[in-house]
Design an enzyme around this catalytic site. Structure first.
Site, PDB file in Angstrom:
ATOM      1  N   LYS A 153      -2.839   6.620  11.392  1.00  0.00           N
ATOM      2  CA  LYS A 153      -3.179   5.352  12.298  1.00  0.00           C
ATOM      3  C   LYS A 153      -1.726   5.074  13.104  1.00  0.00           C
ATOM      4  O   LYS A 153      -2.202   5.069  14.365  1.00  0.00           O
ATOM      5  CB  LYS A 153      -3.423   4.038  11.587  1.00  0.00           C
ATOM      6  CG  LYS A 153      -4.646   3.882  11.046  1.00  0.00           C
ATOM      7  CD  LYS A 153      -5.097   2.554  10.761  1.00  0.00           C
ATOM      8  CE  LYS A 153      -3.905   1.887   9.523  1.00  0.00           C
ATOM      9  NZ  LYS A 153      -3.854   2.217   8.513  1.00  0.00           N
ATOM     10  N   ARG A 207      -7.704  -6.625   8.090  1.00  0.00           N
ATOM     11  CA  ARG A 207      -7.825  -5.819   6.882  1.00  0.00           C
ATOM     12  C   ARG A 207      -8.898  -6.395   5.754  1.00  0.00           C
ATOM     13  O   ARG A 207      -9.248  -5.935   4.909  1.00  0.00           O
ATOM     14  CB  ARG A 207      -6.569  -6.078   6.169  1.00  0.00           C
ATOM     15  CG  ARG A 207      -5.492  -5.103   6.451  1.00  0.00           C
ATOM     16  CD  ARG A 207      -5.777  -3.506   5.920  1.00  0.00           C
ATOM     17  NE  ARG A 207      -4.484  -2.931   5.187  1.00  0.00           N
ATOM     18  CZ  ARG A 207      -3.233  -2.804   5.779  1.00  0.00           C
ATOM     19  NH1 ARG A 207      -2.928  -2.874   6.918  1.00  0.00           N
ATOM     20  NH2 ARG A 207      -2.332  -2.168   4.904  1.00  0.00           N
ATOM     21  N   ARG A 212       5.934  12.058   0.715  1.00  0.00           N
ATOM     22  CA  ARG A 212       6.589  11.472   1.844  1.00  0.00           C
ATOM     23  C   ARG A 212       7.859  10.922   1.520  1.00  0.00           C
ATOM     24  O   ARG A 212       8.157  10.376   0.361  1.00  0.00           O
ATOM     25  CB  ARG A 212       5.863  10.336   2.649  1.00  0.00           C
ATOM     26  CG  ARG A 212       6.472  10.067   3.935  1.00  0.00           C
ATOM     27  CD  ARG A 212       5.395   9.455   4.650  1.00  0.00           C
ATOM     28  NE  ARG A 212       4.857   7.929   4.332  1.00  0.00           N
ATOM     29  CZ  ARG A 212       4.282   7.266   5.210  1.00  0.00           C
ATOM     30  NH1 ARG A 212       3.703   7.590   6.215  1.00  0.00           N
ATOM     31  NH2 ARG A 212       3.991   5.919   4.605  1.00  0.00           N
ATOM     32  N   ARG A 229       9.083   5.789  -0.664  1.00  0.00           N
ATOM     33  CA  ARG A 229       8.901   4.432  -0.391  1.00  0.00           C
ATOM     34  C   ARG A 229       8.258   3.679  -1.695  1.00  0.00           C
ATOM     35  O   ARG A 229       7.429   4.464  -2.039  1.00  0.00           O
ATOM     36  CB  ARG A 229       8.316   4.080   0.608  1.00  0.00           C
ATOM     37  CG  ARG A 229       9.010   3.067   1.702  1.00  0.00           C
ATOM     38  CD  ARG A 229       8.280   3.039   3.259  1.00  0.00           C
ATOM     39  NE  ARG A 229       6.817   2.804   3.185  1.00  0.00           N
ATOM     40  CZ  ARG A 229       5.979   2.784   4.200  1.00  0.00           C
ATOM     41  NH1 ARG A 229       6.440   2.897   5.213  1.00  0.00           N
ATOM     42  NH2 ARG A 229       4.774   2.327   4.016  1.00  0.00           N
ATOM     43  N   ARG A 234      -3.698   0.894  -3.178  1.00  0.00           N
ATOM     44  CA  ARG A 234      -3.903   0.552  -1.747  1.00  0.00           C
ATOM     45  C   ARG A 234      -5.399   1.203  -1.165  1.00  0.00           C
ATOM     46  O   ARG A 234      -5.970   0.572  -0.469  1.00  0.00           O
ATOM     47  CB  ARG A 234      -2.841   0.927  -0.984  1.00  0.00           C
ATOM     48  CG  ARG A 234      -1.347   0.219  -1.319  1.00  0.00           C
ATOM     49  CD  ARG A 234      -0.286   1.361  -0.507  1.00  0.00           C
ATOM     50  NE  ARG A 234      -0.303   1.024   0.914  1.00  0.00           N
ATOM     51  CZ  ARG A 234       0.424   1.990   1.872  1.00  0.00           C
ATOM     52  NH1 ARG A 234       1.006   2.812   1.126  1.00  0.00           N
ATOM     53  NH2 ARG A 234       0.487   1.552   3.092  1.00  0.00           N
TER      54      ARG A 234
END
Ligand code: AMP
Length: 217
Positions: free
Chosen positions: A13, A88, A123, A156, A167
């Site tokens: 996104k 959301r 990541r 992270r 999530r």
């Protein structure tokens, strides 16, 4: 042009938002970025939401709705805007509709869960500069260290596999129903209601961008 970009975390996104923003000259409104900035700046809002964000859960609707309503009143939003990471929940979408904010397009970026987990849990970030690496797709020269400064890279908190899976569950249960919400608005075909589409987000970023631009033109 008022656009909503929906998609699970890690669906690309943010990347697509940059392309859309430049092409259509509209600001990107990313609630995730706004909240992360509040956390980094240690504001009262940041302190309130930090732990929620780290757990992968959603910040309460009323906080987010106020944040977005204030943001879209800013002068740079008069020509339109791109909502990235908002709404959301159906409650957030209803709040937009009730506030009379008509959207033109809703895009759902679809990416399978396993692809997302691989993308996000691999990541690595250089916190000081924001440089992003990936252990498989874009590894640093020296494992777990920034190419420019040599500083250690971090994973992270909300990119940890367990959190990513949480999530994704939150996305499937709370956010994906929005596609149905906007489709049911759109099929009534009343003027002013958004057109909705689903785009395969596993293609390369430029292919996805082309698909999005044809839908938006
Ligand atoms: P993102 O970068 O968009 O994935 O957002 C990171 C985190 O910020 C999410 O996991 C949530 O905790 C919080 N967040 C961002 N946008 C929203 C929203 N619209 N509603 C509730 N929580 C949000």
């Amino acid at each position: 042009m008022r656009v909503i970009l929906l998609g699970p975390p890690g669906s690309g996104k943010g990347t697509q938002a940059q392309y859309i923003m430049e092409r259509f000259e509209i600001p990107q409104i990313s609630t995730g970025d706004m909240l992360r900035k509040s956390v980094a700046d240690n504001t009262p809002l940041g302190n309130q939401v930090k732990i929620i964000m780290e757990s992968g859960a959603l910040v309460p609707d009323d906080i987010i709705i106020k944040l977005v309503q204030d943001r879209i009143k800013q002068p740079d939003c008069t020509k339109g805007f791109l909502l990235d990471g908002f709404p959301r929940t159906v409650k957030q979408a209803e709040a937009l509709t009730l506030a009379g904010v008509q959207m033109d397009r809703v895009i759902e970026l679809a990416v399978p869960d396993d692809v997302i987990v691989e993308r996000l849990s691999g990541r690595r970030i250089h916190p000081a500069s924001g440089r992003v690496y990936h252990v498989k797709f874009q590894p640093p020269t020296r494992e777990d260290h920034d190419d420019v400064t040599g500083d250690p890279l971090i994973l992270r908190e909300d990119d940890k596999e367990e959190t990513v899976r949480r999530r994704l569950l939150v996305y499937h249960t709370q956010t994906q129903p929005l596609v149905g919400y906007y489709t049911s608005l759109a099929i009534k075909n009343v003027q002013g209601l958004p057109k909705v589409t689903k785009i395969n987000g596993t293609e390369g970023p430029l292919v996805v961008c082309d698909l999005i631009f044809s839908f938006l033109s």
